[in-house]
Write an enzyme that holds these catalytic residues in place. Structure first.
Site, PDB file in Angstrom:
ATOM      1  N   PRO A  80       0.731  -1.251   0.000  1.00  0.00           N
ATOM      2  CA  PRO A  80       0.000   0.000   0.000  1.00  0.00           C
ATOM      3  C   PRO A  80       0.766   1.311   0.000  1.00  0.00           C
ATOM      4  CG  PRO A  80      -0.120  -1.113   2.103  1.00  0.00           C
ATOM      5  CD  PRO A  80       0.987  -1.682   1.327  1.00  0.00           C
ATOM      6  N   GLU A  81       1.800   1.498   0.789  1.00  0.00           N
ATOM      7  CA  GLU A  81       2.329   2.856   0.898  1.00  0.00           C
ATOM      8  C   GLU A  81       3.254   3.195  -0.265  1.00  0.00           C
ATOM      9  OE1 GLU A  81       3.452   4.122   4.835  1.00  0.00           O
ATOM     10  OE2 GLU A  81       2.500   2.383   5.724  1.00  0.00           O
TER      11      GLU A  81
END
Length: 272
Positions: free
Chosen positions: A2-3
DNA sequence: GATTAGACTCGGCCTA
DNA sequence: TATTGCCGAGTCTAAA
């Protein structure tokens, strides 16, 4: 995946597709992602040549030249559990989309929780979808822009940095790590931060992300052997996910608290 | 005191 | 029970 760091690693992993043409793109599942694909959206990609893949925050922006000579864009967001797999070795009920490329390559979009999405549209779609996003970590004006927003509100520095319109690409893990690296308590009201602290945060954010990207990149090398997920698990996280363990700096027990519904990990002795 | 815009928080989306 | 993200609905707050 995700990041920002994971998205950037993903982007680099996909670069071998540049210059290839989409033979066809197909839906593998009836279930919608966060944004439903429009009818005919995938069809627009048939015969389109991939010219570039950019990243803005956690978004991937794919630039194509359509079969009719008109440029188009595809925007991919991985949400919480999205993955792009080149020539996937296995199949999963969570495989949602597949692109078949010239020279036989395939790309699969797999997303267990379906918080991610894929969108296809005209030139400018990517810019439009990321219009309100704050500065990238390597933007020289990052600290000045974050400081301006910090002084306005009343919220905590943790909430501030998690806001994509304040700083692009940061998520729960790297915010926790950057706050630990700078010795700032996550509940500190953002308006109380000194400019020097925000500059230190900028450096910490860059350092944490650079190391994460390097770790993700190197883990791709031995990905086949490792047969595991690259990124976090090979990265040395100092506080995230370590509640109850000793702080690597002072030995104090690392604490977990909830902020905005998300778990924050920090050392109460090192971070004040 | 009443109004309003902007800041902020929280629940829900999903699955294992 | 947990979760790397995000958005809309609802609440709060400062200002005029």
């Amino acid at each position: 995946m995700p990041e920002l760091a994971e998205v950037e690693v993903t982007r680099r992993q996909l670069l071998p597709l540049l210059g290839l043409t989409v033979a066809c793109a197909e839906k593998l599942s009836d279930k919608n992602l966060r944004l439903p694909l429009g009818k005919g959206d995938l069809g627009r990609l048939s015969g389109a040549r991939l010219d570039a893949i950019d990243r803005r925050g956690k978004y991937l922006i794919w630039h194509f030249l359509g079969a009719d000579g008109v440029p188009l864009e595809m925007v991919v967001h991985l949400g919480m559990s999205g993955k792009t797999l080149l020539d996937a070795a296995d199949a999963s009920p969570h495989d949602h989309l597949r692109w078949h490329w010239s020279q036989g390559a395939t790309l699969t979009y797999r997303d267990v929780r379906r918080f991610g999405f894929v969108a296809v549209g005209d030139v400018g779609l990517g810019t439009e979808m990321t219009a309100t996003m704050g500065p990238e970590p390597w933007d020289e004006t990052w600290a000045a822009q974050v400081a301006a927003k910090a002084k306005k509100g009343s919220r905590s520095v943790k909430a501030l940095l998690m806001d994509q319109s304040v700083a692009a690409g940061l998520g729960n893990i790297y915010v926790c790590e950057a706050l630990f690296a700078t010795g700032i308590h996550p509940e500190t009201p953002a308006y109380k931060l000194k400019n020097k602290q925000i500059e230190a945060l900028h450096e910490a954010v860059q350092g944490v992300l650079e190391r994460a990207i390097a770790a993700g990149g190197s883990s791709i090398q031995d990905f086949k052997a490792a047969h595991g997920s690259p990124g976090y698990f090979q990265l040395e996280l100092k506080v995230y996910g370590r509640a109850g363990e000793g702080c690597p700096a002072c030995g104090e027990e690392i604490r977990a608290i909830k902020q905005q519904g998300r778990t924050t990990f920090f050392c109460a002795r090192c971070q004040r």
